[in-house]
Design a protein around this motif. Structure first.
Motif, PDB file in Angstrom:
ATOM      1  N   UNK A 193     -35.163  -8.081  -7.100  1.00  0.00           N
ATOM      2  CA  UNK A 193     -35.817  -6.888  -7.630  1.00  0.00           C
ATOM      3  C   UNK A 193     -34.735  -5.890  -8.049  1.00  0.00           C
ATOM      4  N   UNK A 194     -34.661  -5.492  -9.322  1.00  0.00           N
ATOM      5  CA  UNK A 194     -33.633  -4.540  -9.756  1.00  0.00           C
ATOM      6  C   UNK A 194     -33.640  -3.240  -8.963  1.00  0.00           C
ATOM      7  N   UNK A 195     -34.787  -2.899  -8.360  1.00  0.00           N
ATOM      8  CA  UNK A 195     -34.870  -1.652  -7.607  1.00  0.00           C
ATOM      9  C   UNK A 195     -34.102  -1.699  -6.292  1.00  0.00           C
ATOM     10  N   UNK A 196     -33.612  -2.891  -5.910  1.00  0.00           N
ATOM     11  CA  UNK A 196     -32.844  -2.960  -4.669  1.00  0.00           C
ATOM     12  C   UNK A 196     -31.390  -2.550  -4.875  1.00  0.00           C
ATOM     13  N   UNK A 197     -30.907  -2.588  -6.114  1.00  0.00           N
ATOM     14  CA  UNK A 197     -29.491  -2.326  -6.371  1.00  0.00           C
ATOM     15  C   UNK A 197     -29.037  -0.982  -5.810  1.00  0.00           C
ATOM     16  N   UNK A 198     -29.800   0.117  -5.990  1.00  0.00           N
ATOM     17  CA  UNK A 198     -29.342   1.402  -5.444  1.00  0.00           C
ATOM     18  C   UNK A 198     -29.254   1.437  -3.921  1.00  0.00           C
ATOM     19  N   UNK A 199     -29.831   0.467  -3.241  1.00  0.00           N
ATOM     20  CA  UNK A 199     -29.794   0.450  -1.789  1.00  0.00           C
ATOM     21  C   UNK A 199     -28.465  -0.067  -1.246  1.00  0.00           C
ATOM     22  N   UNK A 200     -27.653  -0.657  -2.110  1.00  0.00           N
ATOM     23  CA  UNK A 200     -26.361  -1.190  -1.715  1.00  0.00           C
ATOM     24  C   UNK A 200     -25.263  -0.160  -1.927  1.00  0.00           C
ATOM     25  N   UNK A 201     -24.246  -0.220  -1.089  1.00  0.00           N
ATOM     26  CA  UNK A 201     -23.111   0.690  -1.206  1.00  0.00           C
ATOM     27  C   UNK A 201     -22.014   0.028  -2.021  1.00  0.00           C
ATOM     28  N   UNK A 202     -21.744   0.598  -3.185  1.00  0.00           N
ATOM     29  CA  UNK A 202     -20.625   0.112  -3.984  1.00  0.00           C
ATOM     30  C   UNK A 202     -20.910  -1.086  -4.861  1.00  0.00           C
ATOM     31  N   UNK A 203     -22.134  -1.647  -4.814  1.00  0.00           N
ATOM     32  CA  UNK A 203     -22.475  -2.760  -5.689  1.00  0.00           C
ATOM     33  C   UNK A 203     -23.250  -2.218  -6.881  1.00  0.00           C
ATOM     34  N   UNK A 204     -22.776  -2.516  -8.072  1.00  0.00           N
ATOM     35  CA  UNK A 204     -23.314  -1.864  -9.258  1.00  0.00           C
ATOM     36  C   UNK A 204     -24.160  -2.768 -10.139  1.00  0.00           C
ATOM     37  N   UNK A 205     -24.200  -4.058  -9.878  1.00  0.00           N
ATOM     38  CA  UNK A 205     -24.918  -4.958 -10.776  1.00  0.00           C
ATOM     39  C   UNK A 205     -25.761  -5.957 -10.000  1.00  0.00           C
ATOM     40  N   UNK A 206     -26.762  -6.537 -10.686  1.00  0.00           N
ATOM     41  CA  UNK A 206     -27.571  -7.583 -10.087  1.00  0.00           C
ATOM     42  C   UNK A 206     -26.723  -8.790  -9.727  1.00  0.00           C
ATOM     43  N   UNK A 207     -25.710  -9.076 -10.544  1.00  0.00           N
ATOM     44  CA  UNK A 207     -24.841 -10.223 -10.284  1.00  0.00           C
ATOM     45  C   UNK A 207     -24.107 -10.065  -8.957  1.00  0.00           C
ATOM     46  N   UNK A 208     -23.623  -8.862  -8.681  1.00  0.00           N
ATOM     47  CA  UNK A 208     -22.927  -8.617  -7.421  1.00  0.00           C
ATOM     48  C   UNK A 208     -23.878  -8.718  -6.238  1.00  0.00           C
ATOM     49  N   UNK A 209     -25.079  -8.187  -6.407  1.00  0.00           N
ATOM     50  CA  UNK A 209     -26.087  -8.274  -5.355  1.00  0.00           C
ATOM     51  C   UNK A 209     -26.458  -9.736  -5.111  1.00  0.00           C
ATOM     52  N   UNK A 210     -26.584 -10.498  -6.193  1.00  0.00           N
ATOM     53  CA  UNK A 210     -26.930 -11.918  -6.085  1.00  0.00           C
ATOM     54  C   UNK A 210     -25.884 -12.682  -5.280  1.00  0.00           C
ATOM     55  N   UNK A 211     -24.623 -12.471  -5.589  1.00  0.00           N
ATOM     56  CA  UNK A 211     -23.561 -13.189  -4.891  1.00  0.00           C
ATOM     57  C   UNK A 211     -23.546 -12.848  -3.406  1.00  0.00           C
ATOM     58  N   UNK A 212     -23.733 -11.598  -3.098  1.00  0.00           N
ATOM     59  CA  UNK A 212     -23.758 -11.202  -1.691  1.00  0.00           C
ATOM     60  C   UNK A 212     -24.994 -11.769  -1.002  1.00  0.00           C
ATOM     61  N   UNK A 213     -26.125 -11.742  -1.709  1.00  0.00           N
ATOM     62  CA  UNK A 213     -27.352 -12.300  -1.156  1.00  0.00           C
ATOM     63  C   UNK A 213     -27.243 -13.786  -0.892  1.00  0.00           C
ATOM     64  N   UNK A 214     -26.566 -14.515  -1.772  1.00  0.00           N
ATOM     65  CA  UNK A 214     -26.378 -15.953  -1.582  1.00  0.00           C
ATOM     66  C   UNK A 214     -25.616 -16.240  -0.292  1.00  0.00           C
ATOM     67  N   UNK A 215     -24.616 -15.429   0.000  1.00  0.00           N
ATOM     68  CA  UNK A 215     -23.830 -15.627   1.210  1.00  0.00           C
ATOM     69  C   UNK A 215     -24.677 -15.365   2.458  1.00  0.00           C
ATOM     70  N   UNK A 216     -25.481 -14.312   2.421  1.00  0.00           N
ATOM     71  CA  UNK A 216     -26.345 -14.006   3.550  1.00  0.00           C
ATOM     72  C   UNK A 216     -27.411 -15.091   3.710  1.00  0.00           C
ATOM     73  N   UNK A 217     -27.960 -15.576   2.595  1.00  0.00           N
ATOM     74  CA  UNK A 217     -28.940 -16.657   2.644  1.00  0.00           C
ATOM     75  C   UNK A 217     -28.337 -17.898   3.294  1.00  0.00           C
ATOM     76  N   UNK A 218     -27.116 -18.228   2.920  1.00  0.00           N
ATOM     77  CA  UNK A 218     -26.451 -19.406   3.487  1.00  0.00           C
ATOM     78  C   UNK A 218     -26.310 -19.272   5.005  1.00  0.00           C
ATOM     79  N   UNK A 219     -25.897 -18.102   5.452  1.00  0.00           N
ATOM     80  CA  UNK A 219     -25.714 -17.897   6.886  1.00  0.00           C
ATOM     81  C   UNK A 219     -27.041 -18.000   7.632  1.00  0.00           C
ATOM     82  N   UNK A 220     -28.105 -17.480   7.029  1.00  0.00           N
ATOM     83  CA  UNK A 220     -29.418 -17.536   7.672  1.00  0.00           C
ATOM     84  C   UNK A 220     -29.938 -18.967   7.737  1.00  0.00           C
ATOM     85  N   UNK A 221     -29.812 -19.710   6.636  1.00  0.00           N
ATOM     86  CA  UNK A 221     -30.322 -21.073   6.594  1.00  0.00           C
ATOM     87  C   UNK A 221     -29.535 -22.011   7.504  1.00  0.00           C
ATOM     88  N   UNK A 222     -28.283 -21.696   7.733  1.00  0.00           N
ATOM     89  CA  UNK A 222     -27.482 -22.504   8.655  1.00  0.00           C
ATOM     90  C   UNK A 222     -28.052 -22.454  10.066  1.00  0.00           C
TER      91      UNK A 222
END
Length: 262
Positions: free
Chosen positions: A6-35
């Protein structure tokens, strides 16, 4: 997966300015959770990067009420805490008036890691099971009152505890004539009884509009409104249906939004 963010989540992050950056960080968190083998669609489907409460069709009922700006909000099953952060950072809810609880310490900790805000938001989240005998007293010790309870995609994963949980929610809200708002997995059929099944050997329940309304009113809620949203087109794998009739019911799964007034 990018379209799940959701593009509206971007302002909730500190220092992340794009959906691409949020996506990459989200992928890492998803990996840790699924493990850690979490059997939750919010992790598998990247739903933890989508705002839920503000998109609920009944959100307007609480958006302009005192409860949202100056009252106290309890979110049950907050997972990584995206809705709580949206309430505090975008909707003007005071930090001390919001409490998000989840049964999983991993979810809470990964939420802090995802948003990098533990220093600011630590007191807003707590680990607690709705099955604990002291659940109501615990909530009361954290919030001075409870005006709104939020439960997004929670009820269908607690079939055995569902009625007891709804009763506890009413107990918290009734003194303040509060509201219970959320979504659950439902069955878009006119049946009067809920449908029980298993997904990956974990028990689940899907309520119809009729059965959910009956449940809420049976514990004291005075008025209940429900509406079916989009069909559940993903996440059908791992579902065990015992007969052809049940298989047809599974095909009618849809997100069921609700609001109940104490």
């Amino acid at each position: 997966m990018m379209d799940q963010i959701d593009p509206q989540v971007v302002p909730l992050f500190q220092g992340l300015l794009s959906l691409e950056q949020v996506y990459e960080k989200g992928r890492e968190i998803q990996r840790k959770a699924l493990e850690r083998e979490f059997n939750y669609r919010c992790v598998e489907g990247f739903y933890f990067l989508r705002i839920g409460l503000r998109k609920n069709p009944f959100f307007e009922h609480i958006q302009h009420k005192k409860a949202l700006q100056d009252g106290c909000i309890l979110e049950v099953g907050c997972a990584f805490g995206i809705d709580g952060r949206d309430l505090v950072l975008s909707q003007g809810v005071k930090r001390e008036n919001y409490l998000g609880i989840d049964v999983s310490r991993t979810f809470i900790d990964l939420g802090f890691e995802l948003f990098e805000d533990k220093d600011k938001m630590e007191n807003c989240f707590a680990v607690k099971s709705i099955g604990d005998e002291d659940w109501v007293s615990f909530v009361k010790s954290k919030l001075k009152r409870v005006d709104v309870v939020v439960a997004t995609l929670v009820l269908h994963v607690i079939p055995k505890e569902c009625r007891d949980f709804v009763s506890k929610v009413y107990q918290l809200l009734e003194p303040y004539q509060g509201v219970f708002i959320g979504e659950t997995m439902g069955i878009d059929l006119p049946d009067e009884e809920p449908f029980y099944f298993e997904r990956h050997d974990s028990p689940r329940v899907c309520h119809t509009s009729v059965s959910l309304t009956k449940l809420f009113k049976s514990v004291g809620f005075k008025r209940v409104e429900t509406i079916f949203l989009s069909r559940w087109t993903r996440g059908g794998e791992g579902i065990t249906a015992t007969c052809e009739e049940d298989e047809e019911k599974v095909k009618n799964r849809a997100r069921l939004a609700f609001i109940a007034f104490a």
